[in-house]
Design an enzyme around this catalytic site. Structure first.
Site, PDB file in Angstrom:
ATOM      1  NE  ARG A 119      -1.038   2.033   4.701  1.00  0.00           N
ATOM      2  CZ  ARG A 119       0.048   1.094   4.701  1.00  0.00           C
ATOM      3  NH1 ARG A 119       0.924   1.087   3.855  1.00  0.00           N
ATOM      4  NH2 ARG A 119       0.323  -0.368   4.879  1.00  0.00           N
ATOM      5  CE  LYS A 128      -3.070  -2.253   3.232  1.00  0.00           C
ATOM      6  NZ  LYS A 128      -4.016  -2.068   4.627  1.00  0.00           N
ATOM      7  CG  ASP A 171      15.022  -1.854   4.118  1.00  0.00           C
ATOM      8  OD1 ASP A 171      16.271  -2.616   4.607  1.00  0.00           O
ATOM      9  OD2 ASP A 171      14.364  -2.349   5.788  1.00  0.00           O
TER      10      ASP A 171
END
Ligand code: IMP
Ligand code: MG
Length: 179
Positions: A165, A43, A103
Site C-alpha cells: 500500500r 483502506k 473492478d
C-alpha cells in the site's frame, strides 16, 4: 514486501499527481457552493483521498466506509458486507464516494444503493483506476482517472494481501494472488 514481484510500473508519481489534480479541478468546479462530503472507501482509497481533498480549495467534510466482499464473483454476485459504516448524516448533502479501483463494480454498486436510501442531495462516485473489461454491474461513474487492463495492481494505497500500500507509484504484479 517483495519488490521482485513487481512486473512493471503503470503510473509513476508524477503521472498520478497530474491525474489527481485534473480530477480535483473538475470536482472542485462542480461542487462549488455545495455542502460536499467525501466518503472514502477503506483502506485502498486513503492515499487517493488524501491527495484529492487537498486540491479542493474550500471546506468539505470527510467520512469513511469499509466494505469487504465474500465469494469469487465470476458468475454469481459476491456478497458485500459493510464492516465500518460512515458516521455522518448525509441527508440533503452532496455525497461523493471515493475509491482507488473499480473492478466488477459490485462494491461501488452496493455502496451507491446503500447511501441513496439515506436521501442525499446528490450522490456520485470517483475512482482513480477503472478495470472496465471486468465489469459485471453497470455503475455510473461521474469521475474516472485511468482505464487499466485486467492486471492485478498495487501501490498508492492498493494492496495485495495487505502489502504494497505504501508504494508511491502504481504497479502491476507478476502473479495475481493465488496464481
Ligand atoms: P469490485 O467490487 O469488484 O469492483 O472490487 C473493488 C475492490 O476490489 C477494490 O476496492 C479493491 O479492494 C479490490 N481490487 C480489485 N482489483 C484489484 C487489484 O488489481 N489490486 C488490488 N485490489 C483490487
Ligand atoms: Mg484488497
Amino acid at each position: 514486501m517483495e519488490l521482485l514481484e513487481i512486473e512493471e510500473i503503470l503510473f509513476d508519481q508524477e503521472t498520478i499527481e497530474k491525474k489527481v489534480a485534473e480530477l480535483a479541478t473538475r470536482i472542485a468546479h462542480d461542487y462549488v457552493g455545495k455542502d460536499l462530503i467525501l466518503i472514502s472507501i477503506l483502506k485502498g482509497a486513503i492515499t487517493f483521498t488524501a491527495d484529492l481533498m487537498r486540491r479542493i480549495p474550500y471546506p468539505i467534510t470527510l467520512d469513511f466506509v469499509r466494505a469487504s466482499s465474500y465469494g469469487m464473483g465470476s458468475e454469481r454476485l459476491r456478497e458485500i458486507r459493510i464492516t465500518k459504516d460512515i458516521e455522518m448524516d448525509i441527508k440533503g448533502r452532496h455525497v461523493l464516494l471515493v475509491d482507488c479501483i473499480i473492478d466488477s463494480g459490485e462494491t461501488m454498486d452496493c455502496l451507491l444503493k446503500r447511501y441513496e436510501e439515506r436521501n442525499p442531495a446528490s450522490l456520485n462516485a470517483v475512482v482513480l483506476l477503472d478495470k472496465r473489461s471486468r465489469r459485471i454491474v453497470d455503475v455510473p461513474l461521474a469521475y474516472r482517472g485511468f482505464e487499466i487492463p485486467d492486471k492485478f495492481v498495487v501501490g498508492y494505497g492498493i494492496d495485495c494481501a495487505e502489502q504494497y500500500r505504501n508504494l508511491p507509484y502504481i504497479a502491476a504484479l507478476r502473479h495475481a494472488p493465488g496464481q
